[in-house]
Design an enzyme around this catalytic site. Structure first.
Site, PDB file in Angstrom:
ATOM      1  N   GLY A  87      29.153   6.531  79.295  1.00  0.00           N
ATOM      2  CA  GLY A  87      27.906   6.507  78.568  1.00  0.00           C
ATOM      3  C   GLY A  87      28.047   5.494  77.466  1.00  0.00           C
ATOM      4  O   GLY A  87      29.049   5.459  76.768  1.00  0.00           O
ATOM      5  N   THR A  88      27.041   4.677  77.337  1.00  0.00           N
ATOM      6  CA  THR A  88      27.111   3.675  76.291  1.00  0.00           C
ATOM      7  C   THR A  88      25.747   3.032  76.164  1.00  0.00           C
ATOM      8  O   THR A  88      24.863   3.262  76.990  1.00  0.00           O
ATOM      9  CB  THR A  88      28.167   2.624  76.646  1.00  0.00           C
ATOM     10  OG1 THR A  88      28.319   1.753  75.556  1.00  0.00           O
ATOM     11  CG2 THR A  88      27.738   1.829  77.840  1.00  0.00           C
ATOM     12  N   THR A  89      25.605   2.261  75.122  1.00  0.00           N
ATOM     13  CA  THR A  89      24.433   1.386  75.013  1.00  0.00           C
ATOM     14  C   THR A  89      24.939   0.033  74.601  1.00  0.00           C
ATOM     15  O   THR A  89      25.540  -0.117  73.538  1.00  0.00           O
ATOM     16  CB  THR A  89      23.467   1.890  73.923  1.00  0.00           C
ATOM     17  OG1 THR A  89      23.174   3.237  74.153  1.00  0.00           O
ATOM     18  CG2 THR A  89      22.200   1.071  73.925  1.00  0.00           C
ATOM     19  N   LYS A 120      33.380  -2.153  71.903  1.00  0.00           N
ATOM     20  CA  LYS A 120      32.850  -2.442  73.229  1.00  0.00           C
ATOM     21  C   LYS A 120      32.491  -3.900  73.426  1.00  0.00           C
ATOM     22  O   LYS A 120      32.135  -4.293  74.531  1.00  0.00           O
ATOM     23  CB  LYS A 120      31.609  -1.582  73.479  1.00  0.00           C
ATOM     24  CG  LYS A 120      31.951  -0.120  73.417  1.00  0.00           C
ATOM     25  CD  LYS A 120      30.876   0.742  73.973  1.00  0.00           C
ATOM     26  CE  LYS A 120      31.217   2.190  73.690  1.00  0.00           C
ATOM     27  NZ  LYS A 120      30.205   3.112  74.135  1.00  0.00           N
ATOM     28  N   SER A 297      23.925   4.164  79.617  1.00  0.00           N
ATOM     29  CA  SER A 297      23.058   5.333  79.679  1.00  0.00           C
ATOM     30  C   SER A 297      21.950   5.255  78.643  1.00  0.00           C
ATOM     31  O   SER A 297      20.890   5.840  78.801  1.00  0.00           O
ATOM     32  CB  SER A 297      23.878   6.598  79.472  1.00  0.00           C
ATOM     33  OG  SER A 297      24.546   6.509  78.233  1.00  0.00           O
TER      34      SER A 297
END
Lengths: 394, 163
Positions: A87-89, A120, A297
């Site tokens: 999950g990440t943006t 990230k 996500s």
């Protein structure tokens, strides 16, 4: 990897990536796409000699592609010991002032926040960063491999590989692992440009003053990465400050110190179209060039903010604010994104990094603002009521 | 879903493809080009699994261009279609099949226009019209009736025949 190469731990055959393509004889059309990662024979560990990766491949069994009932075979894939979840943006977009790359910093593993201060966005070279999404381990590995290959290209050809070229290279390297559990969704953000020796020398002089105050010193994880990236460089004749955590500085200075270019490289460099570029590469094999890309996500939430506010003619402040807002909104609603926001801005002169910002403060600021607005509205309402009362009274 | 359509006329072939590149529920790109130019007179349209499409189509593209460089003249559309089919078939029963649906459109100086339909099981057919995607079944109707439903009721529009 770099240490292995330097120590001669593995057999090194210096294969240029372009020579991977055709292996058949000249009279027939080649029937071999994609590279030499196909395995031969039934050895337990098959060594792959033909590609620049020199990776030891897992046993044949686990390379069976699990796609569709039509192609099922008697071999089964090795089951994954735990569920991978990602999950990440992350987002990247181009505009008139360069490229903005932004990401949250939460590394999650199913329901656990494994690390609230992950990084990230990883710089690859002085003019390109990569945002990672998917499996953290896979991303780290593949981005180091990509950084190495780009560095080798730079040393061999005397110019930086373009963003689309780097994306193609990464996609090419990931293709043999399609159907396995490798999960990498990377956005390459960078500035394509012609390089000349003089540009690097100018940058070197400017870098020492301009980039130092902008770049943040990083926690131990990236410091070790910085020193390992410096170790990758072979021609270290000109590195004055070898021990810094400022990776852009380190790489651009080393580049300035490499072998001289001949005229043909300059002609090539001049003919490359320069400018901001964003490319999305996925371990499925998807490669997309675009203006605005968000992955993870939290990307639907980020897309809604970005689609609303993006214009090519934005100023740098507007672009930074837009990126921050998009990540903030995504982290607000998506459970798997959160903590801080990292922001990188890439221009012709290279990348620079904005201070990492905790989104908790932003959330509290917004709540305070909302409270103030409500209070002000109530005050106005009271005032109006008082005025009315006075009128009816009189 | 991705859509390709091709129609062959007396001296031309008309092909069209949608421009969407989607990844699960998100449309990442609205202006994605699915056509690959194999030569001056041959176009390959490719849809299917992400990654496989570009990988396979570019491989075919480079090989067709290589043929021209080596031999001095271009491959005919029929030859290019059969070469593509052979490659797809060879990979079908390997460990790494390509899941792509193709339309190949070309114009040959001697044979005229040609439209070739190829699916992921490497079935090849030359057809006067062909399509891939959700809309591929429309073309089988010889004519179709259109009815309009609005708040006043059901209206029959004129029957539209396909010539």
């Amino acid at each position: 990897m770099a240490l292995q190469d330097v120590c001669g731990f593995q057999e090194i055959a210096l294969h240029h990536p372009a020579s991977l393509s055709i292996s058949s004889d000249d009279t027939t059309l080649s029937t071999y796409p994609g590279g030499k990662m196909k395995t031969t024979g039934g050895q337990p560990f098959e060594k792959d000699d033909g590609s620049p990766l020199h990776l030891v491949l897992p046993p044949q069994r686990s390379l069976v592609r699990s796609r569709g009932r039509h192609f099922s075979s008697s071999l089964t894939t090795i089951p994954c010991p735990f569920t991978l979840s990602h999950g990440t943006t992350t987002l990247g977009f181009t505009f008139q002032g360069g490229v903005i790359a932004a990401a949250d910093t939460r590394a999650s593993c199913a329901g656990l926040v494994a690390c609230p201060v992950a990084q990230k966005i990883i710089p690859i070279h002085s003019h390109m960063v990569v945002t990672t999404s998917g499996s953290g381990a896979d991303c780290m590995l593949w981005e180091r491999i990509l950084a190495r290959e780009i560095r080798l290209y730079q040393l061999r050809h005397g110019r930086r590989l373009s963003v689309t070229g780097a994306a193609k290279l990464l996609s090419f390297m990931l293709h043999p692992f399609k159907g396995t559990e490798v999960c990498v969704a990377a956005t390459l953000c960078g500035w394509d440009g012609g390089d000349t020796r003089s540009e690097w020398d100018n940058m070197r002089k400017e870098d020492e003053s301009a980039f130092s105050p902008l770049l943040e010193s990083e926690p131990s994880a990236s410091a070790s990465r910085a020193s390992s990236e410096l170790a990758i460089d072979i021609s270290t004749s000109n590195t004055e400050t070898s021990v810094t955590s400022q990776q852009a500085d380190g790489i651009s200075k080393e580049v300035g110190g490499t072998a001289s270019q001949d005229g043909s490289d300059q002609i090539l460099a001049a003919s490359c179209r320069s400018g901001p570029r964003v490319c999305y590469v996925c371990s499925d094999g998807l490669l997309l060039k675009g203006e605005l890309i968000s992955v993870g996500s939290g990307s639907p939430y980020a897309y809604s903010i970005l689609d609303d506010g993006w214009k090519w003619s934005m100023s740098v402040e507007e672009a930074v604010a837009l990126a921050r807002e998009a990540v903030y909104r995504a982290t607000h609603r998506d459970a798997y994104s959160g903590n801080n926001v990292d922001l990188f801005h890439i221009t012709e002169r290279g990348w620079c990094r904005r201070r990492r910002e905790d989104l908790k403060d932003e959330y509290h600021r917004e709540r305070r603002r909302e409270k103030e607005i409500v209070q002000q509205q109530e005050r106005e309402k009271e005032k109006r009521e008082n005025v009315q009362k006075k009128k009816t009274g009189n | 879903m991705e859509y390709l359509i091709g129609i062959q006329g007396p001296d031309f072939v008309l092909v069209a493809a949608d421009n969407v590149a989607a990844h699960s529920i998100i449309q990442i790109k609205h202006d994605y080009d699915k056509m690959f130019k194999l030569s001056e007179k041959i176009l390959l349209l490719c849809v299917g699994e992400a990654g496989d499409t570009v990988q396979f189509a570019e491989y075919i593209q480079k090989n067709v261009q290589l043929y021209k460089m080596r031999n001095g003249y271009e491959l005919s559309p029929a030859a290019a279609a059969n070469f593509t089919r052979k490659n797809l078939a060879d990979y079908l029963r390997s460990r790494t099949p390509y899941h792509v649906n193709l339309l190949l459109a070309g114009y040959d100086a001697t044979d005229g226009p040609g439209l070739y339909y190829m699916d992921y099981l490497s079935a090849l057919a030359q057809a006067p019209f062909a399509a891939h995607g959700y809309g591929r079944f429309i073309l089988n109707l010889r004519s179709f009736t259109v009815r309009l439903i609005d708040k006043e009721g059901i209206h029959d529009l004129e029957k539209l025949p396909l010539v």
